[in-house]
Design a protein around this motif. Sequence first.
Motif, PDB file in Angstrom:
ATOM      1  N   ILE A 220       6.771   3.090  -0.762  1.00  0.00           N
ATOM      2  CA  ILE A 220       6.596   3.811  -2.030  1.00  0.00           C
ATOM      3  C   ILE A 220       5.513   4.869  -1.894  1.00  0.00           C
ATOM      4  N   TYR A 221       4.366   4.476  -1.361  1.00  0.00           N
ATOM      5  CA  TYR A 221       3.230   5.390  -1.260  1.00  0.00           C
ATOM      6  C   TYR A 221       3.408   6.377  -0.112  1.00  0.00           C
ATOM      7  N   SER A 222       4.178   5.991   0.894  1.00  0.00           N
ATOM      8  CA  SER A 222       4.511   6.928   1.959  1.00  0.00           C
ATOM      9  C   SER A 222       5.351   8.082   1.416  1.00  0.00           C
ATOM     10  N   ARG A 223       6.302   7.766   0.522  1.00  0.00           N
ATOM     11  CA  ARG A 223       7.134   8.824  -0.068  1.00  0.00           C
ATOM     12  C   ARG A 223       6.327   9.694  -1.023  1.00  0.00           C
ATOM     13  N   ILE A 224       5.440   9.080  -1.792  1.00  0.00           N
ATOM     14  CA  ILE A 224       4.579   9.870  -2.679  1.00  0.00           C
ATOM     15  C   ILE A 224       3.733  10.830  -1.852  1.00  0.00           C
ATOM     16  N   ASP A 225       3.164  10.319  -0.765  1.00  0.00           N
ATOM     17  CA  ASP A 225       2.309  11.141   0.077  1.00  0.00           C
ATOM     18  C   ASP A 225       3.097  12.274   0.734  1.00  0.00           C
TER      19      ASP A 225
END
Length: 330
Positions: A220-225
């Motif tokens: 999730i946070y990899s995609r946000i980043d």
Amino acid sequence: MIDGIHELVSTKMNPNVLPHLHIWEWHIPLYLFLGGIAGGLLVITSVMIVMRRHFGIGPKDEGDGCPCTAVRIGAILSPLLLGIGMLFLFLDLTHKLYVWAFYTTIQPTSPMSAGSWILVAFFPLAVLQAMVVNRKYLNTLNIELLDKLIKWTDDHLLKVALLNAHIGVGIGIYTGILLSFFSARPLWSSSILGMLFLVSGISSASALLLLFAPKDEKHIYSRIDANAIWIELVIVGLFVLGGITGTANTHGAMMHLIVGDQLMAGMSYMYWFWGVFIAAGLLLPLLIEFLENAGFHLHLPPIAPVLVLIGGLVLRFLIVFAGQTYHTFM
């Protein structure tokens, strides 16, 4: 007839007329970096809470009203990191005993005055949100006032989270606007700095959450980043292009940043900008996260989020120092 010779003496660069070029040292870049991360964390965690509570999507709650691990950690880190950043800001003040004056003066045209009042709203709401998402640990304390505050906030959590998301955006933009209002510094005289620091703060915040998130939440946070990084690349491009195509002063200031030979920690601005910030801090993490999200499991240590955090820190130091080592408007 003898013509007189008149000598014109300019006192523009006299330190009594203009402040010394190095009035801001390492305290300010650190404050801007931590403030950007704090704002980014507040935006991400607040949006995650709204998405879960209102739309029922996102990582599953862990029970007892507590969201996923990364949201709980991010909610705590947001006010904590901003508090540390404000300590650096306090250390930079010349007259520290008069810090209270920031909170007794309202100057709508002053970014520092507006920022101080945003901070007044930030801390209580961010702390209340952190308490709610971590309430299963706080409820064991059996403090009546604390329990009432948690219950009230939980009953209004959607409104609190939405308000916090907007405050987080305000904090992120403020860290850039704080510089752009100093129009006498050609490198800083760009309104796009606010958006650049906001997106950079969200990217750094998602990278920090990526380090703490459990394995099933990391994607999730990899995609946000990854999305924040490519948006940041676009904004950086516009920032550089705007400087190069601007006036002679802004052109010179931008060239001082991107190809300058002024040294910072023993290396020229040019290598810091293109090598550390752009290549190592943006392009390489974007490539790694793209491959990971595309299904190529690289099994690498957490290189990408660490590089993003380093790049975000270098960006603040570069902008602050390069803006001061270049001469003011002539």
